[in-house]
Motif scaffolding. Structure first.
Motif, PDB file in Angstrom:
ATOM      1  N   THR A   1       7.267  12.673   5.422  1.00 43.35           N
ATOM      2  CA  THR A   1       7.106  12.086   4.536  1.00 43.35           C
ATOM      3  C   THR A   1       6.354  11.138   3.877  1.00 43.35           C
ATOM      4  O   THR A   1       5.324  11.308   3.080  1.00 43.35           O
ATOM      5  CB  THR A   1       8.607  12.380   3.201  1.00 43.35           C
ATOM      6  OG1 THR A   1       9.622  13.252   3.970  1.00 43.35           O
ATOM      7  CG2 THR A   1       8.324  12.006   2.108  1.00 43.35           C
ATOM      8  N   GLY A   2       6.547   9.991   4.309  1.00 44.32           N
ATOM      9  CA  GLY A   2       6.008   8.811   3.678  1.00 44.32           C
ATOM     10  C   GLY A   2       5.071   8.571   4.135  1.00 44.32           C
ATOM     11  O   GLY A   2       4.375   8.597   3.298  1.00 44.32           O
ATOM     12  N   VAL A   3       4.375   8.686   5.590  1.00 40.95           N
ATOM     13  CA  VAL A   3       3.488   8.520   6.179  1.00 40.95           C
ATOM     14  C   VAL A   3       2.128  10.030   5.343  1.00 40.95           C
ATOM     15  O   VAL A   3       1.680   9.693   4.940  1.00 40.95           O
ATOM     16  CB  VAL A   3       3.445   8.863   7.359  1.00 40.95           C
ATOM     17  CG1 VAL A   3       2.025   9.299   8.014  1.00 40.95           C
ATOM     18  CG2 VAL A   3       4.409   7.526   7.877  1.00 40.95           C
ATOM     19  N   CYS A   4       2.986  11.374   5.415  1.00 42.08           N
ATOM     20  CA  CYS A   4       1.900  11.735   4.911  1.00 42.08           C
ATOM     21  C   CYS A   4       1.257  12.076   3.128  1.00 42.08           C
ATOM     22  O   CYS A   4       0.928  12.216   2.593  1.00 42.08           O
ATOM     23  CB  CYS A   4       2.157  13.546   4.696  1.00 42.08           C
ATOM     24  SG  CYS A   4       2.731  14.209   6.128  1.00 42.08           S
ATOM     25  N   LEU A   5       2.699  11.328   2.282  1.00 41.33           N
ATOM     26  CA  LEU A   5       2.581  11.266   0.848  1.00 41.33           C
ATOM     27  C   LEU A   5       1.140   9.632   0.902  1.00 41.33           C
ATOM     28  O   LEU A   5       0.869   9.855  -0.644  1.00 41.33           O
ATOM     29  CB  LEU A   5       3.452  10.485   0.153  1.00 41.33           C
ATOM     30  CG  LEU A   5       4.822  11.657  -0.356  1.00 41.33           C
ATOM     31  CD1 LEU A   5       5.996  11.813  -0.579  1.00 41.33           C
ATOM     32  CD2 LEU A   5       4.142  12.904  -0.792  1.00 41.33           C
ATOM     33  N   SER A   6       1.501   8.894   1.704  1.00 43.27           N
ATOM     34  CA  SER A   6      -0.065   8.356   1.776  1.00 43.27           C
ATOM     35  C   SER A   6      -0.942   8.106   2.094  1.00 43.27           C
ATOM     36  O   SER A   6      -1.671   8.153   1.548  1.00 43.27           O
ATOM     37  CB  SER A   6       0.871   6.421   2.442  1.00 43.27           C
ATOM     38  OG  SER A   6       0.557   6.900   3.912  1.00 43.27           O
ATOM     39  N   GLU A   7      -1.334   8.692   2.644  1.00 36.10           N
ATOM     40  CA  GLU A   7      -2.539   9.922   2.736  1.00 36.10           C
ATOM     41  C   GLU A   7      -2.824  10.710   2.100  1.00 36.10           C
ATOM     42  O   GLU A   7      -3.898  10.821   2.541  1.00 36.10           O
ATOM     43  CB  GLU A   7      -1.909  11.259   4.209  1.00 36.10           C
ATOM     44  CG  GLU A   7      -3.643  11.849   5.099  1.00 36.10           C
ATOM     45  CD  GLU A   7      -4.641  11.350   5.749  1.00 36.10           C
ATOM     46  OE1 GLU A   7      -4.229   9.876   5.854  1.00 36.10           O
ATOM     47  OE2 GLU A   7      -5.097  11.322   5.891  1.00 36.10           O
ATOM     48  N   VAL A   8      -2.220  11.008   1.189  1.00 35.55           N
ATOM     49  CA  VAL A   8      -3.148  11.764   0.187  1.00 35.55           C
ATOM     50  C   VAL A   8      -2.862  11.413  -1.166  1.00 35.55           C
ATOM     51  O   VAL A   8      -3.857  11.792  -2.314  1.00 35.55           O
ATOM     52  CB  VAL A   8      -1.984  13.019  -0.631  1.00 35.55           C
ATOM     53  CG1 VAL A   8      -2.729  14.471   1.052  1.00 35.55           C
ATOM     54  CG2 VAL A   8      -0.679  12.896  -1.055  1.00 35.55           C
TER      55      VAL A   8
ATOM     56  N   LEU B   1      -1.975   8.862  12.041  1.00 34.19           N
ATOM     57  CA  LEU B   1      -1.600   7.894   9.671  1.00 34.19           C
ATOM     58  C   LEU B   1      -1.444   7.657   9.901  1.00 34.19           C
ATOM     59  O   LEU B   1      -1.370   6.402   9.301  1.00 34.19           O
ATOM     60  CB  LEU B   1      -1.169   9.375   9.474  1.00 34.19           C
ATOM     61  CG  LEU B   1      -1.548  11.307   9.090  1.00 34.19           C
ATOM     62  CD1 LEU B   1      -0.701  12.072   8.865  1.00 34.19           C
ATOM     63  CD2 LEU B   1      -2.991  10.697   8.926  1.00 34.19           C
ATOM     64  N   LEU B   2      -0.052   7.282  10.576  1.00 30.75           N
ATOM     65  CA  LEU B   2       0.715   5.597  10.939  1.00 30.75           C
ATOM     66  C   LEU B   2       0.290   4.473  10.459  1.00 30.75           C
ATOM     67  O   LEU B   2      -0.055   4.038   9.604  1.00 30.75           O
ATOM     68  CB  LEU B   2       1.922   5.498  11.846  1.00 30.75           C
ATOM     69  CG  LEU B   2       2.590   4.343  11.115  1.00 30.75           C
ATOM     70  CD1 LEU B   2       3.802   3.961  10.793  1.00 30.75           C
ATOM     71  CD2 LEU B   2       3.518   4.705  12.873  1.00 30.75           C
ATOM     72  N   THR B   3      -0.578   4.620  11.696  1.00 29.58           N
ATOM     73  CA  THR B   3      -1.787   2.900  11.656  1.00 29.58           C
ATOM     74  C   THR B   3      -2.793   3.071  10.439  1.00 29.58           C
ATOM     75  O   THR B   3      -3.834   2.201  10.360  1.00 29.58           O
ATOM     76  CB  THR B   3      -2.569   3.347  13.253  1.00 29.58           C
ATOM     77  OG1 THR B   3      -2.399   4.618  13.661  1.00 29.58           O
ATOM     78  CG2 THR B   3      -1.902   1.665  14.241  1.00 29.58           C
TER      79      THR B   3
END
Ligand SMILES: NC(=O)c1ccc[n+]([C@@H]2O[C@H](COP(=O)([O-])OP(=O)(O)OC[C@H]3O[C@@H](n4cnc5c(N)ncnc54)[C@H](O)[C@@H]3O)[C@@H](O)[C@H]2O)c1
Length: 438
Positions: free
Chosen positions: A15-22, A54-56
């Motif tokens: 969730t955290g990674v995807c919300l940062s991606e958007v 996505l994390l990096t």
């Protein structure tokens, strides 16, 4: 938005990674400093396709941070998402101790008018309970939203970015709209409900899927008894739009961190409210039996398992994950161990997690070749692509006896029949024997 996520497990991290991606600014908090240290170095503590990229990327872009400090994570957040574990208690109920601690952590640091979102799977009424706990610990105003998660391990990133639906349960319209806004970039259908319906949607969905699995597994067992073929039967059923094709793959039962505990927790909730949900008891009982299927078949075929070498292919509860929680492999390994068989297992990614649970009950191979060498039988436990692509002629050549018990129906009939010598036992289909007298 400035978002804090408590818990960097499968759900919180995805969730955290995807919300940062958007485009949101996300800070992920965990009490496990080893996890946070690894995450800060761009290393994912879990195996999940697409996650590490996505994390990096988002850490480098400054959208994604990691901390063990609740204060640092929560004090500036507009939205605080709780995604800590809710494992099973001995009586079947959900263990809410992590959640209650997380609620206290949140109340100590939240800023006024922030929104607390419970994403963990929690029994109906828990959001109200957490609200009362936070209220008891802080005088600051805050709002609550229930937002259960439906991602599947092994496709967590895809499932988050392209979810079938997002459920937002709240009694506060403004808070619900803000969370809707948070998810808007994902462009996914959103269903607004009250809090208790949102909590129930999660349990009802998982219990339904688990029941569908137990149903098709019982049909498979019946197919074996009457000479029908479960692949054709499931195909014929699945074409009916009212039934659908998903979750009709017969096998050796469900496992993982969600279905087993969620079905039991729903049964427990039903009991508390005087509802005798006997269907769920059967779903659980059928699954318990189904996990023993390969062992039962091997006992009947090999008679004596003592000192027989069994190659177990697959340990994780499903492919594309290293998660071993409630994996059928655990029960199978214990049964084989009790029968004094020599078990050599191979899994592409779950070996380290398996070792934590199974220790030296079994041996761990570093390749399929090593596991199958001189084996009396192969058990296919997890349907990894690597196994589906195996050359069965080569596999059987290296075995002591060319006997394969396939718990996941990985192979087409023509591939099996192309072998010069094989005894192949699938689930819900007739056995195939080539080049041998049995
Ligand atoms: N795993 C799934 O596929 C999945 C899917 C949907 C829903 N869920 C639900 O989501 C929830 C989380 O599941 P998971 O598999 O991600 O759990 P997990 O066990 O993988 O991760 C939970 C994390 O929370 C951390 N944590 C515990 N207490 C904390 C606290 N006070 N502050 C910060 N961090 C804390 C733990 O250290 C751990 O890293 C559960 O309720 C589960 O039922 C899981």
């Amino acid at each position: 938005m400035k978002i804090a996520v408590l818990g960097t497990g499968y759900v919180g991290l995805s969730t955290g990674v995807c919300l940062s991606e958007v485009g949101h600014h996300v800070i992920c908090i965990d009490i496990d400093d080893q996890k946070i240290n690894r995450l800060r170095q761009g290393i994912s503590p879990i195996y999940e396709p697409g996650l590490e990229d996505l994390l990096t990327k988002n850490t480098a872009a400054g959208n994604l941070q990691f901390t063990t400090s609740h204060q640092e994570g929560i004090e500036n957040a507009e939205v605080i998402i709780i995604a800590v574990g809710t494992p099973q208690r001995n009586d079947g109920a959900a263990d809410l101790s992590y959640l209650l601690q997380a609620a206290k952590d949140v109340s100590a640091h939240l800023k006024p008018d922030s929104i607390v979102v419970i994403k963990s799977t929690v029994p109906v009424g828990t959001n109200d309970y957490v609200k009362s706990i936070i209220t008891n610990h802080t005088k600051k105003p805050f709002k609550m939203v229930s937002n259960p998660e439906f991602l599947r391990q092994g496709s967590a990133i895809k499932d988050t970015m392209k979810a079938d639906r997002i459920i937002i349960g709240s009694e506060d319209k403004e808070a619900a709209l803000k969370i809707q806004e948070m998810y808007r970039p994902l462009n996914v259908p959103i269903l607004m409900t009250n809090v208790r319906s949102a909590e129930m949607i999660k349990y009802a969905s998982n219990a339904f899927l688990a029941t569908k699995i137990s149903f098709i597994n019982e049909i498979a067992n019946l197919c074996e008894a009457v000479g029908a073929n479960i692949i054709d039967v499931a195909n014929g059923m699945g074409k009916d739009k009212r039934i659908g094709e998903a979750f009709l793959q017969a096998g050796i039962g469900y496992g993982g961190s969600c279905f087993p505990k969620d079905v039991k927790a729903l049964l427990h909730t039903a009991g508390l409210h005087g509802v005798d949900f006997s269907l769920l008891r059967e779903t659980i009982a059928i699954n318990d039996e189904q996990q023993k299927l390969l062992f039962t078949k091997a006992c009947s075929r090999l008679k004596q398992l003592k000192d027989k070498k069994i190659a177990m292919l697959g340990l994780s509860f499903k492919p594309e994950t290293d998660d071993m929680r409630e994996a059928p492999s655990i029960k199978i390994a214990h049964l084989l161990h009790e029968a004094e068989a020599k078990v050599v297992a191979y899994d592409p990614v779950a070996k380290d997690n398996a070792k934590k649970i199974l220790g030296d009950t079994i041996e761990y191979a570093s390749s399929v070749d090593q596991a199958i060498e001189n084996a009396d039988a192969v058990f296919i436990v997890t349907e990894w692509n690597e196994f589906k692509q195996l050359d069965l002629t080569e596999v059987t050549k290296h075995m002591k006896q060319p006997i394969i018990f396939d718990g996941r129906n990985c192979f087409e009939e023509n591939k099996i029949r192309a072998c010069s010598k094989i005894e192949y036992y699938p689930v819900g289909k007739p056995a195939i024997v080539v080049g041998l007298d049995t």
